[in-house]
Design an enzyme around this catalytic site. Structure first.
Site, mmCIF file in Angstrom:
data_model
loop_
_atom_site.group_PDB
_atom_site.id
_atom_site.type_symbol
_atom_site.label_atom_id
_atom_site.label_comp_id
_atom_site.label_asym_id
_atom_site.label_seq_id
_atom_site.Cartn_x
_atom_site.Cartn_y
_atom_site.Cartn_z
ATOM 1 N N GLU A 87 28.344 46.257 22.260
ATOM 2 C CA GLU A 87 27.387 45.171 22.064
ATOM 3 C C GLU A 87 27.525 44.573 20.665
ATOM 4 O O GLU A 87 27.508 43.341 20.498
ATOM 5 C CB GLU A 87 25.953 45.645 22.293
ATOM 6 N N HIS A 115 20.269 45.102 23.499
ATOM 7 C CA HIS A 115 20.168 46.118 24.559
ATOM 8 C C HIS A 115 20.046 47.489 23.897
ATOM 9 O O HIS A 115 19.206 48.288 24.280
ATOM 10 C CB HIS A 115 21.396 46.039 25.454
ATOM 11 N N CYS A 147 19.605 48.147 34.623
ATOM 12 C CA CYS A 147 18.881 47.990 33.368
ATOM 13 C C CYS A 147 18.755 46.542 32.915
ATOM 14 O O CYS A 147 18.099 46.264 31.910
ATOM 15 C CB CYS A 147 19.575 48.807 32.275
ATOM 16 N N LYS A 172 14.210 49.917 21.933
ATOM 17 C CA LYS A 172 14.432 51.191 22.614
ATOM 18 C C LYS A 172 14.381 52.364 21.640
ATOM 19 O O LYS A 172 14.212 53.516 22.064
ATOM 20 C CB LYS A 172 15.774 51.179 23.351
ATOM 21 N N HIS A 185 14.382 53.803 26.972
ATOM 22 C CA HIS A 185 14.947 52.846 27.916
ATOM 23 C C HIS A 185 14.025 52.748 29.121
ATOM 24 O O HIS A 185 13.973 53.666 29.947
ATOM 25 C CB HIS A 185 16.336 53.312 28.331
ATOM 26 N N PHE A 238 24.014 49.369 34.725
ATOM 27 C CA PHE A 238 24.987 50.109 35.523
ATOM 28 C C PHE A 238 25.624 49.164 36.550
ATOM 29 O O PHE A 238 24.959 48.299 37.124
ATOM 30 C CB PHE A 238 24.318 51.268 36.258
#
Length: 415
Positions: free
Chosen positions: A317, A306, A166, A338, A343, A403
């Site tokens: 975050e 994010h 991502c 998002k 996403h 990931f």
């Protein structure tokens, strides 16, 4: 452009295909209006699945952009990248192709390659091996969007593709900067793309518990930093930039959107899908990005987060922002696109960079929608709930975490 930025790397063109628009400005208008692109899945029949919603690109007709021969050999993630790249080049007003000696490159990243083609070809193989296309392998491999862009526009310089889950999309922008500063190109088409809304993908993510199951209210499903968030919404799309040396842009009279001032990559080295529970390596990426760009915490006006709407990521975050920026964190705006586009996986970081560029251009930050009850565990940051906010954005951070524990942070400046 100021003298101090004369050797900088800048963005002069942007193209986009997103769940809320089929070009840059349509997408931007929708984001500012707080319009969600999340709806029930149409790409396949989701009946009986735990998650039946996604953020799909809508109204995209491949035949409007490619001839039949081109369509037979390409997957959607490549098609999206090519269409976004064409728009970016038009926007920048730059001559790209045709000259083998031109110093032009491509860096188009993705996260999951041609997943739909892999699934479809597997089904065909079990039915009749002769039905598997001779273009199967070449259409699904992860470098193909970059190569298709190069073929489409006639680019003969360095053509690269990386997969950082991502974090892929924002990494492309930093890699374009590195390529230009290394003297390997004057112009790089850089961005991210992905299109992997398939039954197997959704089954796998559902068994992980990663996806929102708010099927009865799709537009309210993506809820970054909200107490009631229950997972991310899977999306798709592409965002591509024209990145140039400032000298090259100035020589042709271009007006840049922003400077790519610096960035950093770190690894959690912890788990294949879960972030490190301390958040320290994401913090390190933010600190190193600021140092690389010679920016202080108080210089940051905006963070395009994010913000996935997952329990752990949003909490970590937020804590990282507070830790790195200290008191300055209370003076800036933080929002997550998002909440509207879901996403976009390999394109997510590129979408965040586009949002930041246009926020700098127009003096307004898009909202984090669906933020009805801010989670106390995410602290008291200003997440710009519900409504876009007018503000002067001069310097911004873009966060992207993937990931495998891949942390990528970029510092972007208005020019």
């Amino acid at each position: 452009m100021s003298q101090q930025h004369s050797n900088a790397v800048v963005v002069t063109g942007i193209g986009a295909l997103t769940p809320v628009g089929n070009d840059r400005e349509q997408s931007w208008s929708a984001l500012l209006a707080g319009r969600s692109g999340v709806a029930e899945i149409t790409r396949f029949d989701p009946e009986g699945m735990p998650t039946r919603i996604a953020a799909e690109v809508k109204g995209f007709v491949p035949e409007d952009h490619f001839d039949r021969k081109r369509l037979r050999r390409s997957e959607r993630f490549s098609q999206y990248a090519v269409v976004a790249a064409r728009e970016a080049v038009r926007d920048a007003g730059v001559e790209i192709g045709g000259d083998p000696q031109a110093r032009v490159g491509v860096q188009i990243n993705n996260a999951v390659a041609g997943f739909p083609g892999i699934e479809a070809s597997t089904d065909r193989m079990h039915e009749d091996p002769r039905k598997v296309s001779p273009y199967f392998v070449s259409s699904v491999i992860p470098n193909m969007p970059a190569c298709e862009v190069a073929i489409d526009l006639g680019v003969h310089g360095p053509v690269n593709a990386s997969a950082l889950a991502c974090a892929s999309g924002i990494h492309a922008l930093l890699e374009a900067r590195r390529t230009i500063l290394a003297g390997e190109a004057d112009v790089v088409l850089a961005g991210g793309t992905d299109s992997a809304i398939t039954p197997v993908m959704f089954t796998g993510l559902s068994t992980m518990g990663a996806l929102s199951t708010r099927n009865d209210a799709p537009e309210q499903a993506s809820r970054p930093f909200d107490t009631d968030r229950d997972g991310f919404v899977f999306g798709e799309g592409a965002v591509v930039f024209v990145v140039e040396s400032a000298a090259h842009a100035a020589a042709r009279g271009a007006s840049p959107y922003m400077e790519v001032s610096g960035g950093a990559l770190t690894s959690d080295a912890f788990h294949v899908s879960a972030p490190h529970p301390s958040g320290e390596h994401a913090e390190t990426a933010m600190r190193r990005a600021l140092a690389a760009a010679q920016a202080a915490p108080e210089d940051i006006d905006y963070i395009c987060a994010h913000g996935t709407a997952t329990r752990i990521n949003d909490k970590l975050e937020s804590a990282a922002v507070r830790s790195v920026l200290g008191e300055a964190a209370g003076q800036l705006l933080v929002s997550s696109p998002k909440s509207m586009v879901g996403h976009m996986i390999g394109a997510a970081g590129a979408l965040s960079a586009m949002v930041t560029a246009l926020a700098m251009r127009d003096g307004i930050v898009p909202p984090t929608i669906n933020l009805d009850t801010p989670d106390p565990e995410c602290g008291d940051l200003d997440f710009v709930p519900h409504m876009a906010r007018k503000t002067d954005v001069r310097t911004a951070l873009v966060n992207a975490f993937g990931f495998g524990g891949q942390n990528v942070v970029a510092v972007l400046r208005r020019v």
